[in-house]
Design a protein around this motif. Sequence first.
Motif, PDB file in Angstrom:
ATOM      1  N   VAL A  58      10.608   5.039   4.524  1.00 53.65           N
ATOM      2  CA  VAL A  58      10.796   6.181   4.463  1.00 53.65           C
ATOM      3  C   VAL A  58      11.279   7.281   3.379  1.00 53.65           C
ATOM      4  N   THR A  59      12.621   6.151   2.252  1.00 55.21           N
ATOM      5  CA  THR A  59      13.151   7.155   1.435  1.00 55.21           C
ATOM      6  C   THR A  59      12.989   6.263   0.425  1.00 55.21           C
ATOM      7  N   GLY A 112      11.148  -1.467   9.407  1.00 57.79           N
ATOM      8  CA  GLY A 112      10.352  -2.336   9.889  1.00 57.79           C
ATOM      9  C   GLY A 112      10.721  -3.217  10.984  1.00 57.79           C
ATOM     10  N   PHE A 113       9.737  -4.576  10.518  1.00 59.38           N
ATOM     11  CA  PHE A 113       9.401  -5.162  11.818  1.00 59.38           C
ATOM     12  C   PHE A 113       9.963  -6.966  10.421  1.00 59.38           C
ATOM     13  N   TRP A 131       0.918  -1.377   0.371  1.00 61.64           N
ATOM     14  CA  TRP A 131      -0.044   0.162  -0.175  1.00 61.64           C
ATOM     15  C   TRP A 131       1.124   0.931   0.169  1.00 61.64           C
ATOM     16  N   LYS A 132       1.406   1.752  -0.762  1.00 64.54           N
ATOM     17  CA  LYS A 132       1.923   2.988  -0.956  1.00 64.54           C
ATOM     18  C   LYS A 132       3.150   2.197  -0.179  1.00 64.54           C
ATOM     19  N   LYS A 133       3.842   3.230   0.895  1.00 65.92           N
ATOM     20  CA  LYS A 133       4.750   3.091   0.566  1.00 65.92           C
ATOM     21  C   LYS A 133       5.234   2.277   2.063  1.00 65.92           C
TER      22      LYS A 133
END
Length: 228
Positions: free
Chosen positions: A146-147, A153-154, A110-112
């Motif tokens: 994030v960029t 994430g995890f 979903w998008k990012k």
Amino acid sequence: MIELHSNYTFGGQVNTQDGVLPTHNILHETIEITHGFTNWFETGFYFFNAIGSDNRTTFVGSHIRPRAMIPESWHWPLGVSLSAEVGYQKPQYSTDDWTMEVRPIIDKTWKKFYVSFNPTFNKSLHGLNEKKGFQFSPNLKASHKVTRMVAMGFEYYGSVGKITMFDPIQQQQHQLFFAIDLEWSPFWEFNAGYGLGFTNATDNDILKVIIGYQLHKKIKKGTVIRDP
């Protein structure tokens, strides 16, 4: 694609258990070679190695993993694929030397934000647990970009026993990794993470790194979440 999976266990078992050597302070190096035959079928080969003190350095074993996936041209709302893996590991490194697994792979972007769920089922073919049925090992990855090149994430790795009757909690395995993915090239991949264990049966304090090189143009596919 060629990948090198490296992980070092800082907080593993310190004694030999059921004939399996200690996992404390040991480095595992796995070479993975994957070839795609079509846009919906590939086969991966794994070669496991261990590097450690007290005669723990050796070639450990190998697995083969064919995998079929739903082509992107079908335009399903989720990525869906299924892999089956079978292979051998030396009994000094696993209570079950011959094993197999069935791994559905479900993922979505979903998008990012990206999430992949692998509800894996493992079966011992020979060894301590060969008389047991399939064991349930759910794995989950979630990340956020994030960029343009960096996602954080995890990753969760679990093994809880039979799907119909879970093992007592301290005999289950639960690990959580804080992970980062770098995508600076369509041909290279990089993943790193630091993981913690939450039960007595789980190794703790593990550092893992995966570096991969794609020999041809990268094809989008769901993540196979490899147990560290």
